[in-house]
Scaffold this motif. Structure first.
Motif, mmCIF file in Angstrom:
data_model
loop_
_atom_site.group_PDB
_atom_site.id
_atom_site.type_symbol
_atom_site.label_atom_id
_atom_site.label_comp_id
_atom_site.label_asym_id
_atom_site.label_seq_id
_atom_site.Cartn_x
_atom_site.Cartn_y
_atom_site.Cartn_z
ATOM 1 N N TRP A 284 1.173 -6.291 16.736
ATOM 2 C CA TRP A 284 -0.179 -5.944 16.453
ATOM 3 C C TRP A 284 -0.132 -4.655 15.514
ATOM 4 N N ALA A 285 -0.439 -4.922 14.142
ATOM 5 C CA ALA A 285 -0.271 -3.769 13.248
ATOM 6 C C ALA A 285 -1.045 -3.978 12.133
ATOM 7 N N LEU A 286 -1.205 -3.005 11.393
ATOM 8 C CA LEU A 286 -2.048 -3.008 10.171
ATOM 9 C C LEU A 286 -1.249 -2.892 8.891
ATOM 10 N N ARG A 287 -1.461 -3.801 7.804
ATOM 11 C CA ARG A 287 -0.662 -3.445 6.663
ATOM 12 C C ARG A 287 -1.665 -3.524 5.441
ATOM 13 N N PRO A 288 -1.447 -2.227 4.871
ATOM 14 C CA PRO A 288 -2.535 -2.023 3.753
ATOM 15 C C PRO A 288 -2.184 -3.060 2.515
ATOM 16 N N ALA A 289 -3.417 -3.461 2.088
ATOM 17 C CA ALA A 289 -3.145 -4.630 0.931
ATOM 18 C C ALA A 289 -4.374 -4.296 -0.032
ATOM 19 N N ALA A 290 -4.325 -4.745 -1.231
ATOM 20 C CA ALA A 290 -5.398 -4.880 -2.113
ATOM 21 C C ALA A 290 -6.491 -5.562 -1.773
ATOM 22 N N ALA A 291 -7.812 -4.905 -1.685
ATOM 23 C CA ALA A 291 -8.891 -5.805 -1.375
ATOM 24 C C ALA A 291 -9.299 -6.970 -2.265
ATOM 25 N N PRO A 292 -9.780 -8.044 -1.833
ATOM 26 C CA PRO A 292 -9.950 -8.959 -2.526
ATOM 27 C C PRO A 292 -10.853 -8.799 -3.763
ATOM 28 N N GLY A 293 -10.258 -9.370 -4.770
ATOM 29 C CA GLY A 293 -11.064 -9.093 -6.196
ATOM 30 C C GLY A 293 -10.801 -7.615 -6.840
ATOM 31 N N SER A 294 -9.999 -6.939 -6.275
ATOM 32 C CA SER A 294 -9.870 -5.702 -6.997
ATOM 33 C C SER A 294 -8.629 -6.025 -8.153
ATOM 34 N N CYS A 301 8.363 -1.728 -14.755
ATOM 35 C CA CYS A 301 9.190 -1.790 -13.522
ATOM 36 C C CYS A 301 8.599 -2.692 -12.404
ATOM 37 N N GLY A 302 7.202 -3.115 -12.722
ATOM 38 C CA GLY A 302 6.809 -4.125 -11.563
ATOM 39 C C GLY A 302 5.827 -3.102 -10.616
ATOM 40 N N ASN A 303 5.706 -2.048 -10.866
ATOM 41 C CA ASN A 303 4.957 -0.902 -9.990
ATOM 42 C C ASN A 303 3.723 -1.247 -10.211
ATOM 43 N N GLN A 304 2.883 -1.233 -9.115
ATOM 44 C CA GLN A 304 1.205 -1.196 -9.437
ATOM 45 C C GLN A 304 0.511 -0.135 -9.296
ATOM 46 N N ASP A 305 -0.518 0.072 -9.806
ATOM 47 C CA ASP A 305 -1.543 1.018 -9.279
ATOM 48 C C ASP A 305 -2.242 0.814 -8.071
ATOM 49 N N ILE A 306 -2.910 1.865 -7.499
ATOM 50 C CA ILE A 306 -3.561 1.507 -6.119
ATOM 51 C C ILE A 306 -4.675 1.103 -6.556
ATOM 52 N N PRO A 307 -5.211 0.019 -5.863
ATOM 53 C CA PRO A 307 -6.607 -0.611 -6.188
ATOM 54 C C PRO A 307 -7.379 -0.115 -5.021
ATOM 55 N N GLU A 308 -8.416 -0.743 -4.556
ATOM 56 C CA GLU A 308 -9.357 -0.488 -3.563
ATOM 57 C C GLU A 308 -8.302 -1.265 -2.463
ATOM 58 N N LEU A 309 -8.216 -0.538 -1.151
ATOM 59 C CA LEU A 309 -7.467 -0.947 -0.021
ATOM 60 C C LEU A 309 -8.417 -1.742 1.208
ATOM 61 N N ILE A 310 -7.585 -2.399 1.756
ATOM 62 C CA ILE A 310 -7.955 -2.840 3.036
ATOM 63 C C ILE A 310 -6.809 -2.749 3.996
ATOM 64 N N ALA A 311 -7.150 -3.037 5.285
ATOM 65 C CA ALA A 311 -6.147 -2.865 6.291
ATOM 66 C C ALA A 311 -5.889 -4.573 6.987
ATOM 67 N N GLN A 312 -4.720 -5.193 6.632
ATOM 68 C CA GLN A 312 -4.466 -6.387 7.016
ATOM 69 C C GLN A 312 -3.803 -6.605 8.285
ATOM 70 N N ASP A 313 -4.315 -7.341 9.174
ATOM 71 C CA ASP A 313 -3.601 -7.287 10.754
ATOM 72 C C ASP A 313 -2.573 -8.496 10.718
ATOM 73 N N ILE A 314 -1.341 -7.995 11.132
ATOM 74 C CA ILE A 314 -0.141 -8.792 11.347
ATOM 75 C C ILE A 314 0.398 -8.468 12.654
ATOM 76 N N ASN A 315 1.296 -9.511 13.504
ATOM 77 C CA ASN A 315 1.946 -10.658 12.872
ATOM 78 C C ASN A 315 1.424 -11.879 13.718
ATOM 79 N N VAL A 316 0.773 -12.833 12.723
ATOM 80 C CA VAL A 316 0.087 -14.106 13.691
ATOM 81 C C VAL A 316 1.018 -14.821 14.492
ATOM 82 N N THR A 317 2.200 -15.039 13.801
ATOM 83 C CA THR A 317 3.056 -15.952 14.297
ATOM 84 C C THR A 317 3.595 -15.302 15.697
ATOM 85 N N VAL A 318 4.161 -14.030 15.799
ATOM 86 C CA VAL A 318 4.427 -13.160 17.116
ATOM 87 C C VAL A 318 3.196 -13.359 17.954
ATOM 88 N N GLN A 319 2.153 -13.003 17.596
ATOM 89 C CA GLN A 319 0.789 -13.102 18.418
ATOM 90 C C GLN A 319 0.757 -14.510 19.275
#
Length: 420
Positions: A284-294, A301-319
């Motif tokens: 049961w944890a939260l992973r920072p991710a880009a908000a939809p549509g941001s 080098c493949g590095n991204q700027d920081i968009p609007e963030l959401i906290a995505q819960d995981i891990n659905v398989t283990v749960q």
């Protein structure tokens, strides 16, 4: 007259690259070494010389010999190849926790994808973390998995990783050396280690190296699943599960869920109290991710700027596996803590109900995610709400020391050894 120094065979061996003590079930220690020699060195236990035996012979991908020797009970000092190593303590009082130590070399869409500057100790900071862990003088070190992150060649125009070896598919000694064994040497020699398998150590990735060097069991070929095991100390029990096949945000095949449900049953049987359930992937944890549509932008080098963030819960398989186990979605009261890595932040979540806290230590070298610091409390994850939350984005490690009434006090330390 000057005293005579006796030079033992175990004192000096320039062919030995690395030496460490590893904790193996149920609470035993084994000395392991990696050597360029054709023969295993000797090891000295309290002055008594003992031979080591071959764990893995050299092959075209690994030009080294891996050796090991079980540690007899009640040993106070271990000497091998000029190193003095600590034996396993029956009652560790200072526990250092690291996870996700490798240097990220992977193009992708996640915020922690990209190409770190693996040659810059101020960007890829695992060497600093390993040194600070050693200076903290722990009795036990837990590495929660993901040792190898150099998975793709450096892109044209990106100077960060030019000339760096990368695993293809993780079966090369040079990658293991630069990713783990060379920068991690101070940590490896500082205290006995519990070395957990991460999803980067799947068989199709860097699994062959993990099973050759770090697997806690007798030498064996890489396998998709490993049975749970417990490490039983006087006042603490570590129950370790291998969950590397579990998808984070979508369900894995039913065969994977069934296997982990059975593993949860076995882990619940093992837990005797004052127990930490340890794995790589969180429950049961939260992973920072880009908000939809941001909108994001990506550099060469493949590095991204920081968009609007959401906290995505995981891990659905283990749960889902826990819900299908006899525990019916709830860990037994004997489990005081769920300790994992996988998400590239430092995170501690407490919940309603009798769910134990979830701790995430994914901050020990790889490219970090930005921290989400607002709106976490009150979030529902798998039927329980978050009551307290901490999330930080800084390279370092967690330290745990005993508190009152069989509790443990934890702190986060950065690469300067300072409490965050």
């Amino acid at each position: 007259a000057c005293p005579t120094h006796v030079l033992y065979a175990a004192d000096v061996d320039d062919a030995v690259r690395n030496a460490w003590v590893q904790v193996v079930p149920p609470n035993a220690g084994v000395v392991r070494v990696i050597t360029e020699s054709d023969d295993c060195p000797t090891v000295r236990f309290d002055g008594r010389t003992s031979p080591m035996h071959v764990r893995a012979k050299p092959d075209p991908d690994y030009d080294v010999l891996t050796c090991e020797a079980p540690i007899p009970g009640d040993v106070r000092q271990i000497e091998v190849a000029g190193r003095t190593l600590k034996p396993v303590s029956s009652n560790p009082q200072r526990i250092a926790i690291v996870g996700d130590t490798g240097c990220r070399m992977k193009a992708g869409h996640a915020l922690d994808d990209g190409f770190q500057d693996c040659g810059d100790p101020n960007d890829w900071e695992f060497a600093k973390v390993a040194q600070r862990v050693a200076e903290w003088q722990p009795d036990l070190i837990i590495q929660l998995g993901d040792y190898i992150y150099r998975e793709q060649p450096c892109p044209d125009g990106c100077g960060n990783c030019k000339g760096s070896p990368y695993n293809s598919p993780g079966m090369r000694m040079e990658t293991w050396d630069v990713e783990f064994f060379d920068p991690g040497k101070p940590m490896l020699e500082a205290a006995p280690l519990v070395l957990v398998r991460g999803d980067h150590e799947k068989c199709e990735r860097a699994g062959n190296g993990y099973f050759r060097f770090l697997d806690p069991f007798d030498a064996r070929a890489c396998t998709d699943f490993s049975a749970p095991y417990s490490l039983d100390f006087d006042e603490l029990q570590l129950v370790v599960m291998d969950t590397v096949q579990a998808e984070d945000t979508k369900l894995s095949p039913q065969a994977v869920i069934d296997r982990y449900a059975a593993d949860f049953d076995r882990a619940a049987e093992m837990a005797t109290g004052n127990s930490w359930l340890i794995s790589h992937r969180p429950i049961w944890a939260l992973r920072p991710a880009a908000a939809p549509g941001s909108k994001t932008s990506t550099d060469v080098c493949g590095n991204q700027d920081i968009p609007e963030l959401i906290a995505q819960d995981i891990n659905v398989t283990v749960q889902n596996a826990l819900a299908q186990s006899s525990a019916a979605g709830k860990l037994p009261p004997a489990v005081d803590l769920v300790l994992t890595a996988h998400i590239h932040v430092g995170e501690v979540l407490s919940f309603t109900g009798r769910r134990p806290p979830q701790m995430v230590v994914g901050i020990s070298g790889t490219k970090l995610l930005p921290a989400v610091t607002e709106g976490i409390v009150g979030t529902e994850i798998d039927g329980e709400k978050v009551t307290h939350a901490m999330m930080v984005s800084v390279h370092g490690f967690f330290g745990a020391v005993p508190g009152p009434d069989s509790s443990w006090l934890t702190d986060v330390f950065d690469v300067n050894g300072e409490s965050v």
